[in-house]
Design a protein around this motif. Structure first.
Motif, PDB file in Angstrom:
ATOM      1  N   SER A 154      40.074  32.122  44.403  1.00  0.00           N
ATOM      2  CA  SER A 154      40.138  31.825  42.980  1.00  0.00           C
ATOM      3  C   SER A 154      40.009  30.316  42.801  1.00  0.00           C
ATOM      4  O   SER A 154      40.919  29.561  43.151  1.00  0.00           O
ATOM      5  CB  SER A 154      41.461  32.320  42.391  1.00  0.00           C
ATOM      6  N   PHE A 169      32.413  40.950  40.669  1.00  0.00           N
ATOM      7  CA  PHE A 169      32.750  42.091  39.818  1.00  0.00           C
ATOM      8  C   PHE A 169      32.577  43.430  40.531  1.00  0.00           C
ATOM      9  O   PHE A 169      33.318  44.369  40.286  1.00  0.00           O
ATOM     10  CB  PHE A 169      31.886  42.096  38.556  1.00  0.00           C
ATOM     11  N   VAL A 193      28.168  39.400  40.307  1.00  0.00           N
ATOM     12  CA  VAL A 193      29.068  38.265  40.100  1.00  0.00           C
ATOM     13  C   VAL A 193      28.947  37.765  38.669  1.00  0.00           C
ATOM     14  O   VAL A 193      28.039  38.154  37.938  1.00  0.00           O
ATOM     15  CB  VAL A 193      28.750  37.111  41.081  1.00  0.00           C
ATOM     16  N   GLU A 194      29.857  36.881  38.308  1.00  0.00           N
ATOM     17  CA  GLU A 194      29.740  36.254  36.988  1.00  0.00           C
ATOM     18  C   GLU A 194      28.457  35.424  36.948  1.00  0.00           C
ATOM     19  O   GLU A 194      28.013  34.896  37.968  1.00  0.00           O
ATOM     20  CB  GLU A 194      30.956  35.389  36.683  1.00  0.00           C
ATOM     21  N   GLN A 199      33.160  34.624  40.435  1.00  0.00           N
ATOM     22  CA  GLN A 199      34.028  35.796  40.469  1.00  0.00           C
ATOM     23  C   GLN A 199      33.173  37.022  40.784  1.00  0.00           C
ATOM     24  O   GLN A 199      32.115  37.228  40.199  1.00  0.00           O
ATOM     25  CB  GLN A 199      34.713  35.973  39.117  1.00  0.00           C
ATOM     26  N   ALA A 225      36.020  37.584  46.677  1.00  0.00           N
ATOM     27  CA  ALA A 225      37.033  38.209  45.820  1.00  0.00           C
ATOM     28  C   ALA A 225      38.431  37.712  46.144  1.00  0.00           C
ATOM     29  O   ALA A 225      39.316  37.728  45.290  1.00  0.00           O
ATOM     30  CB  ALA A 225      36.963  39.730  45.947  1.00  0.00           C
TER      31      ALA A 225
END
Length: 123
Positions: free
Chosen positions: A87, A95, A108-109, A93, A84
């Motif tokens: 980037s 969640f 996660v994505e 990513q 997290a």
């Protein structure tokens, strides 16, 4: 004696429900982890199992990594916090994190593509 959490029961239940639907016409009810509906197993590694899932609240597909019962729940939280804080286009990513039936998970994505074995074979 208390039973140790086991990630295999999630897959057995997912397959059982799919077979009941396919063979007997039973209503297909997804296995749920938190609010996330499991769609399919993506793979398995030494730390747990990865699933493709659906988030009905936000109407999007996600990935879920469920850690095996042998792992420390703090490992999932540390991993999620580390991810997290980053980037980058090549890093998933995060969640959400949580536990389900005593098993820690990270949401996660979901990224389309192959797995590491297929990628390495293509080199």
């Amino acid at each position: 004696m208390m039973m140790k959490p086991d990630v295999r029961h999630l897959e057995r239940e997912r397959v059982r429900r799919k077979l009941a639907s396919d063979l007997f016409g039973a209503a297909r009810t997804p296995v749920v982890i938190g609010r996330f509906e499991i769609k399919e197993r993506l793979g398995q590694g030494s730390f747990g199992v990865a699933y493709a899932a659906f988030d009905p609240t936000l109407k999007r597909d996600v990935g879920i990594k469920v850690l095996s019962g042998d792992g420390d729940p703090e490992i999932a939280l540390r991993e999620a916090r580390a991810l997290a804080g980053l980037s980058h286009p090549n890093i998933l990513q995060v969640f959400e994190t949580g536990t389900h039936d005593g098993l820690p998970f990270i949401v996660v994505e979901l990224v389309a593509g192959g797995n590491l074995r297929a990628w390495r074979a293509a080199l």
